[in-house]
Scaffold this motif. Structure first.
Motif, short mmCIF file in Angstrom:
data_model
loop_
_atom_site.label_atom_id
_atom_site.label_comp_id
_atom_site.label_asym_id
_atom_site.label_seq_id
_atom_site.Cartn_x
_atom_site.Cartn_y
_atom_site.Cartn_z
N ASP A 298 2.07 9.80 -4.90
CA ASP A 298 0.76 9.79 -6.04
C ASP A 298 0.64 7.67 -6.14
OD1 ASP A 298 1.37 12.00 -7.21
OD2 ASP A 298 3.50 11.17 -7.77
N PRO A 299 -0.75 7.68 -6.07
CA PRO A 299 -0.95 7.16 -6.34
C PRO A 299 -0.60 5.92 -7.50
CG PRO A 299 -2.77 8.36 -5.64
CD PRO A 299 -1.46 8.85 -6.61
N ASP A 300 -0.16 4.81 -7.43
CA ASP A 300 0.17 3.83 -8.57
C ASP A 300 -0.81 2.45 -9.13
OD1 ASP A 300 1.65 2.55 -10.14
OD2 ASP A 300 3.40 2.19 -8.85
N PRO A 301 -2.36 2.29 -9.77
CA PRO A 301 -2.19 1.36 -10.31
C PRO A 301 -1.87 0.71 -11.04
CG PRO A 301 -3.03 3.91 -11.25
CD PRO A 301 -1.80 4.31 -10.89
N LEU A 302 -0.54 0.71 -11.90
CA LEU A 302 -0.13 0.38 -12.73
C LEU A 302 -0.57 -1.05 -12.54
CD1 LEU A 302 1.67 0.14 -15.24
CD2 LEU A 302 3.55 0.55 -13.56
N ALA A 303 -0.46 -2.45 -11.30
CA ALA A 303 -0.30 -3.30 -10.93
C ALA A 303 -2.08 -3.48 -11.26
CB ALA A 303 0.45 -3.44 -9.84
N LEU A 304 -2.72 -2.89 -11.19
CA LEU A 304 -4.45 -3.26 -11.28
C LEU A 304 -4.44 -3.62 -12.73
CD1 LEU A 304 -6.97 -3.97 -10.40
CD2 LEU A 304 -7.32 -1.01 -9.83
N LEU A 305 -3.70 -2.31 -13.54
CA LEU A 305 -4.62 -2.15 -14.66
C LEU A 305 -3.73 -3.22 -15.39
CD1 LEU A 305 -3.58 2.32 -15.30
CD2 LEU A 305 -5.80 0.28 -14.53
N ARG A 306 -2.19 -3.62 -14.92
CA ARG A 306 -1.76 -4.58 -16.20
C ARG A 306 -2.47 -6.11 -15.83
NH1 ARG A 306 4.92 -3.44 -15.10
NH2 ARG A 306 5.31 -2.03 -16.64
#
Length: 237
Positions: free
Chosen positions: A122-130
């Motif tokens: 699964d792609p994980d955009p969490l760092a980008l969003l934070r």
């Protein structure tokens, strides 16, 4: 038939912060809707017209079983990049359930999705969003699939073959929390803020990934928009 094209695996995840919400999903199908056999062209030319048109027929047949009309696709749909195909399909499904559309594809999210496709996860955009400034809330929902001949067949699995007895690795029993999780992700974030998508495929390994992000405001220029798809005929005849 799909088993002859490789091991089909799917996984999904969803995460929300602030007031972003992935809840209030439309009803799930009562049971998985089998894809049915695909033509031999899907083995020799999976991105060719014959295979993609067969996948579209299966998608339309699945919608008919749910009491919905056929997908109203724009001109040249089968020639579009998979990410654009997914955006159109997802928004046509969201429209059927009176959900706001995904605005478009954001290049930073496409990059995150490409990392997921290459890593088969699964792609994980969490760092980008934070790292984004001036966002009062954000959330994301991500899907991955592997082994399907093309992106349309992968999308079919997410939307119509994602319950107990299907190929969703997060739905091993009818009580599993992940049952219909990919479908929920496609139909997530019905209200509040803006919704954008990132998507990518790794054709060398038949790996497919997308992430749908909910934000309080749009921080990126979109590479392809739902408005452009509508101008090309998406949603109309």
């Amino acid at each position: 038939m799909r088993g002859t094209l490789g091991v089909v695996v799917v996984a999904a995840c969803a995460l929300a912060f602030g007031v972003a919400s992935a809840a209030a999903y439309p009803p799930d199908p009562a049971a998985n809707i089998a894809l049915g056999p695909l033509p031999g062209a899907c083995a020799s030319a999976p991105r060719g017209s014959a295979c993609e048109q067969a996948a579209i027929r299966s998608l339309d047949a699945a919608r008919a079983k749910l009491g919905l009309g056929s997908y109203l696709l724009p001109r040249g749909f089968v020639k579009l990049a998979p990410a654009r195909q997914w955006l159109i399909l997802a928004n046509l499904d969201r429209r059927s359930y009176h959900l706001r559309p995904i605005s478009g594809l954001a290049l930073p999210l496409d990059h995150v999705a490409r990392q997921g496709a290459q890593a088969h996860t699964d792609p994980d955009p969490l760092a980008l969003l934070r790292a984004l400034p001036n966002q009062s809330m954000f959330g994301f929902a991500s899907n991955w699939a592997g082994g399907q001949p093309n992106a349309l067949v992968a999308y079919y699995g997410w939307m119509y073959d994602d319950g107990p007895g299907g190929e969703n690795i997060d739905c091993s029993t009818p009580q599993s929390a992940g049952c219909w999780g990919h479908r929920h992700d496609i139909l997530s974030f019905p209200s509040g803020g803006v919704v954008v998508m990132g998507a990518a495929t790794d054709t060398g390994s038949n790996s497919y990934a997308l992430t749908i992000v909910n934000l309080s405001s749009e921080p990126w220029q979109l590479g392809y928009t739902w408005a452009a798809a509508v101008r090309a005929g998406a949603g109309s005849r």
